[in-house]
Scaffold this active site. Structure first.
Site, mmCIF file in Angstrom:
data_model
loop_
_atom_site.group_PDB
_atom_site.id
_atom_site.type_symbol
_atom_site.label_atom_id
_atom_site.label_comp_id
_atom_site.label_asym_id
_atom_site.label_seq_id
_atom_site.Cartn_x
_atom_site.Cartn_y
_atom_site.Cartn_z
ATOM 1 N N ASN A 29 0.719 -1.137 0.045
ATOM 2 C CA ASN A 29 0.031 -0.126 0.035
ATOM 3 C C ASN A 29 0.974 1.315 0.006
ATOM 4 O OD1 ASN A 29 -1.856 1.653 2.577
ATOM 5 N ND2 ASN A 29 -2.330 1.647 0.329
ATOM 6 N N HIS A 68 -7.707 5.885 0.544
ATOM 7 C CA HIS A 68 -6.515 5.500 0.082
ATOM 8 C C HIS A 68 -6.367 4.140 0.853
ATOM 9 C CE1 HIS A 68 -2.174 5.771 -1.367
ATOM 10 N NE2 HIS A 68 -1.730 5.825 -0.008
#
Length: 269
Positions: free
Chosen positions: A92, A248
């Site tokens: 990520n 996100h």
């Protein structure tokens, strides 16, 4: 420079290894980003949830070369120590960029890649640069207060209920330690140093030979969706999945869907 990486392990009975690499926000760690996902992935993989250099319980050097190169090398050393010949990588943001650099520098060791709003790989076509998320991150680095980390965390997600007082306190406690602040400064400095071009991963994306799943939140304010366009154009074996109503942190905001999507991609023939 030899760096000690801390990691959490689960699902050791499985033949295939999956490395989880978290993002680079203040106070981030493998458990903070992937704590809920680890048991799910452990049903199918040997999971190594790694605290990246400068984060969690890993070493926090105050000086190093370009971060993606530095972190990828540390990961390679860890896999050597554990006797892991090859691993899939799910990363990520900062972890996504580290995954790409690892695949470029240690190609045979990298299996399939799941990249969630990856840093360094996305190149904004329509959105401003630096993005809102990067500006909030810089603001905290200059003035590390609880209020500023709360502002940063709130733009990470579309679902604001995920940003609890407990999360803010946890992240602020970890991020405000002197060694964490020094490590954050070193990270930022490395993206402007003499080897900064190693962080411009989009310039080398065409070299990736792994199968790549790009995962984006439509409302991502850190690495906006338009950053995926060049990656999709350049990576030979890429596919893109976009979650609406998602920022996100797709692994949290779209927990069940994300887990199924990633597992299916990593296990399909």
């Amino acid at each position: 420079m030899k760096v000690r990486l801390h990691y959490h392990e689960a699902g050791a009975d499985h033949a295939e290894t999956l490395v989880l690499l978290h993002g680079g926000g203040p106070g981030a760690s493998s458990l903070s980003n992937f704590g809920r996902n680890i048991p799910v992935f452990a049903k199918s993989f040997r999971v190594l949830a790694v605290d990246l250099p400068g984060y969690g319980q890993s070493d926090k050097p105050a000086e190093h070369d370009q971060y993606f190169t530095f972190a990828a090398r540390a990961l390679n050393d860890l896999l050597d120590e554990l006797g892991v010949e090859q691993a899939h990588i799910l990363g990520n943001s900062l972890g996504g960029g580290t995954a790409v650099r690892f695949a470029l520098d240690y190609g045979k060791r990298a299996g399939r890649l799941v990249l969630m709003g990856p840093g360094g790989l996305s190149l904004n076509v329509f959105s401003p640069d630096p993005t809102e998320g990067v500006r909030k991150l810089s603001a905290f680095a200059k003035d590390p207060t609880r209020e500023r980390i709360a502002e940063f965390l709130r733009i990470m997600v579309f679902d604001q209920s995920l940003v609890t007082d407990e999360l803010i306190d946890e992240r602020f406690e970890a991020a405000s330690k002197p060694e964490s602040l020094r490590a954050m400064a070193a990270l930022g400095k490395s993206f402007a140093g003499p080897d900064f071009e190693q962080g411009m991963l989009w310039r080398e994306a065409y070299k990736l030979r792994q199968r790549v799943l790009l995962v984006w939140g439509r409302e991502d304010r850190v690495n906006p969706l338009d950053g995926a366009l060049l990656a999709m154009k350049l990576i030979p074996r890429a596919q893109l999945h976009v979650f609406g109503g998602c920022g996100h942190w797709a692994q949290l905001e779209k927990f069940d869907e994300f887990n199924r999507l990633a597992t299916d991609f990593l296990t399909e023939a």
